[in-house]
Design an enzyme around this catalytic site. Structure first.
Site, mmCIF file in Angstrom:
data_model
loop_
_atom_site.group_PDB
_atom_site.id
_atom_site.type_symbol
_atom_site.label_atom_id
_atom_site.label_comp_id
_atom_site.label_asym_id
_atom_site.label_seq_id
_atom_site.Cartn_x
_atom_site.Cartn_y
_atom_site.Cartn_z
ATOM 1 N N ILE A 150 0.825 -1.212 0.000
ATOM 2 C CA ILE A 150 0.000 0.000 0.000
ATOM 3 C C ILE A 150 0.862 1.267 0.000
ATOM 4 O O ILE A 150 0.377 2.346 -0.346
ATOM 5 C CB ILE A 150 -0.959 0.026 1.208
ATOM 6 C CG1 ILE A 150 -0.186 -0.101 2.519
ATOM 7 C CG2 ILE A 150 -1.986 -1.069 1.096
ATOM 8 C CD1 ILE A 150 -1.050 0.036 3.749
ATOM 9 N N GLU A 151 2.145 1.136 0.375
ATOM 10 C CA GLU A 151 3.009 2.310 0.374
ATOM 11 C C GLU A 151 3.494 2.660 -1.032
ATOM 12 O O GLU A 151 3.435 3.812 -1.447
ATOM 13 C CB GLU A 151 4.226 2.073 1.289
ATOM 14 C CG GLU A 151 3.923 2.170 2.773
ATOM 15 C CD GLU A 151 3.677 3.596 3.220
ATOM 16 O OE1 GLU A 151 3.918 4.536 2.429
ATOM 17 O OE2 GLU A 151 3.223 3.779 4.362
ATOM 18 N N SER A 152 3.991 1.683 -1.771
ATOM 19 C CA SER A 152 4.647 1.968 -3.052
ATOM 20 C C SER A 152 4.236 1.055 -4.186
ATOM 21 O O SER A 152 4.748 1.203 -5.294
ATOM 22 C CB SER A 152 6.168 1.854 -2.872
ATOM 23 O OG SER A 152 6.511 0.524 -2.493
ATOM 24 N N TYR A 255 -5.806 3.754 6.023
ATOM 25 C CA TYR A 255 -4.508 3.089 5.917
ATOM 26 C C TYR A 255 -4.540 1.681 6.499
ATOM 27 O O TYR A 255 -4.112 0.716 5.848
ATOM 28 C CB TYR A 255 -3.448 3.931 6.625
ATOM 29 C CG TYR A 255 -2.038 3.490 6.357
ATOM 30 C CD1 TYR A 255 -1.421 3.768 5.139
ATOM 31 C CD2 TYR A 255 -1.316 2.785 7.316
ATOM 32 C CE1 TYR A 255 -0.120 3.359 4.891
ATOM 33 C CE2 TYR A 255 -0.012 2.372 7.073
ATOM 34 C CZ TYR A 255 0.576 2.663 5.861
ATOM 35 O OH TYR A 255 1.859 2.252 5.607
#
Length: 581
Positions: A150-152, A255
């Site tokens: 989910i970050e990159s 998130y």
């Protein structure tokens, strides 16, 4: 009495209501997790990843293979109970409940971003072992390996709008705090191994602060300060993510649900007919330490390794340059190529070394013209310019225009530091021009600043006389503005060349008599024509004759007068009288 009875009745009713409220059990935390609804959640930037560009990744093209037959089958219908059961079967320490927000992210991954999931499955064959090794080393739950999803979207070169970079999306400040190197040549946020170790240490610190993994994950997104603030606003005490949900920033509210959805889809992609990732061939890598300044192109040319492969395995080097001369760096290469590098290290370093070398010492040019056989030199010549002050101009503006300093203008015009320029005032500007002279011309031209300055005195005197003549016309009553406009704002004087020597066999010619030179005098307060005449040893009549613009004996402060040379008549008379005696 009736009022008293009514008060008692109301009190009894209120006590019964309170008792009923206390008897009713408070909603459990599980029910809050399961029933939460939120339509204002902000989707992480990783969902916007360009899938087509991602498919050009060197690793996906050369080592991963997707089963495209799965895409031809439709996504099966999945009930909420199916999601709940599958989440419950995940072997995780971190709690992963189901609710509408989590469901929305699962649907987004499994239906709308299927190709993104397929690409991440292909990339996971290479990156997941790196993540798992770092998490195991620091004793953290392995389900945290899906945070980079989910970050990159598992893109080591990803950069967010806020400036976070790398697989784990570290901000510069946090990266430096965690010991990651960040400069113009190296960005260790993009190094899979180094950034994974830093992320594991950072997550361990966050868990130590809150003692809850949901809060640690949330603080990884928005910072521990924002999470602590949300806890205070929620009443303080021991809380978890779902209890402070409504007090968190909109992006952070999505998130943790996105993290749960990433765990779900990366483990249950086959339940939704998403193409599984297969390894076309295994990739085995090793590292070699570089203690020289080496460019990727040197390695590529000598070892025949594609530049794309070097960049994919070493994304931390921003400009394809390894600054090993600063301190050693680890370079990731295919396992068999590490031995080839060690055997050919000198050949790699010497290959096109001048092209990639950094100059340690550089001497400035000596003034010669490159590519020319001439042995001439540069000469600095003084060029005196005159400027008439216009409306609104200041010394600073004038100095900037001519590329000189204010102090040099004041010195050239003998101005005090407090005196300001006035409209119509004429200023002398000393500038220098540099030009190149070949050998045949250098002998006739001053070659140094000292010689040029010496020759400029005659030029200055000539220009001063022109300035005095203009001042006389202004004093005669001419309009100052028209007079200044008639003068050129910038006048350049050519350097005066010294006269050539005459041959010795010729008799020197008699010198021609030249009229006596004149000087100038600027009138100051308290002076009169008589005082000025006596000061310079001339008569008042001679002073009037030299300044025909004078009317009577009236002079003004600041007016410039021409002072004639002293007459030689008296001297000659004295000589004649001595002869007669």
């Amino acid at each position: 009495m009736k009022i008293k009875n009514r008060i008692l009745t109301l009190a009894a009713a209120l006590s019964l209501a309170l008792a009923g409220a206390q008897a009713k059990p408070a909603p459990s935390i599980l029910s809050i997790k399961d029933t939460i609804h939120d339509n204002s959640v902000i989707v992480p930037e990783s969902f916007e990843t360009d899938v087509k560009k991602m498919q050009e990744n060197w690793y996906l093209k050369n080592y991963a293979q997707l089963d495209r037959n799965a895409d031809s089958r439709p996504n099966p219908v999945t009930t909420d109970q199916d999601y709940i059961d599958r989440l419950g079967l995940l072997p995780s320490i971190i709690e992963m409940p189901f609710n509408s927000v989590v469901k929305n992210f699962i649907v987004m991954y499994s239906e709308r971003r299927r190709q993104l999931v397929e690409n991440m499955l292909g990339m996971s064959l290479y990156y997941m072992p790196i993540f798992e090794e770092a998490l195991e080393r620091h004793g953290l739950p392995l389900e945290l390996r899906y945070l980079p999803v989910i970050e990159s979207a598992l893109n080591p070169s990803a950069v967010s709008r806020a400036g976070a970079a790398g697989l784990w999306q570290f901000m510069p400040g946090t990266a430096t705090q965690m010991g990651l190197e960040l400069n113009s040549l190296v960005d260790m946020r993009r190094d899979p191994i180094q950034s994974s170790d830093a992320a594991a240490r950072y997550l361990k610190q966050l868990y130590g602060i809150f003692g809850d993994w949901s809060l640690a994950i949330a603080s990884y997104n928005c910072g521990p300060g924002n999470v602590a603030k949300a806890i205070r606003r929620a009443g303080g005490g021991k809380k978890d993510f779902w209890e402070i949900y409504s007090f968190l920033p909109a992006e952070t509210r999505g998130y943790v649900p996105a993290f749960i959805a990433a765990n779900y889809v990366m483990n249950n992609y086959d339940k939704h007919n998403i193409s599984p990732a297969l390894a076309r061939k295994p990739i085995l890598t090793d590292t070699v330490h570089i203690n020289r300044r080496i460019h990727f192109q040197q390695i590529s040319d000598v070892l025949a390794i594609p530049m794309d492969e070097l960049r994919a395995l070493n994304p931390q080097f921003r400009n394809d340059l390894i600054p090993g001369d600063i301190h050693p760096y680890a370079l990731v290469l295919p396992s068999l190529q590490t031995f080839a590098y060690i055997a050919n290290e000198d050949s790699i370093a010497n290959h096109n070394a001048q092209l990639y070398a950094r100059r340690d010492i550089v001497e400035p040019a000596n003034g010669s013209v490159s590519g020319s056989n001439s042995k001439g030199r540069y000469v600095d010549e003084l060029v005196v310019k005159y400027h008439t002050v216009r409306k609104g101009e200041t010394l600073a503006k004038i100095a900037k225009r001519y590329g000189v300093t204010v102090a040099s203008i004041r010195k050239a015009n003998r101005m005090s530091s407090k005196k300001k320029v006035q409209r119509g005032q004429r200023l002398k500007i000393n500038t220098y021009k540099r030009r190149y002279l070949a050998d045949d011309k250098a002998a006739d031209t001053p070659a140094t600043n000292a010689a040029a300055s010496a020759d400029s005195s005659a030029v200055e005197r000539a220009l001063e006389q022109r300035m005095e003549t203009s001042a006389d016309s202004l004093a005669a009553g001419a309009d100052a503005e028209k007079a200044t406009q008639s003068l050129e704002p910038v006048q350049e004087s050519k350097p005066v060349q010294q006269p050539k020597a005459k041959p010795e066999n010729k008799k020197p010619e008699p010198q021609k008599k030249t009229p006596p030179a004149t000087t100038s005098h600027k009138v100051v307060k308290g002076e009169s024509l008589d005082k000025i005449a006596r000061k310079h040893g001339v008569s008042v009549d001679a002073l009037r004759a030299a300044n025909p613009a004078l009317k009577g004996d009236k002079i003004q402060i600041g007016q410039t007068l021409k002072i004639p040379a002293k007459s030689n008549n008296s001297t000659s008379k004295r000589k004649n009288s001595r002869k007669r005696k």
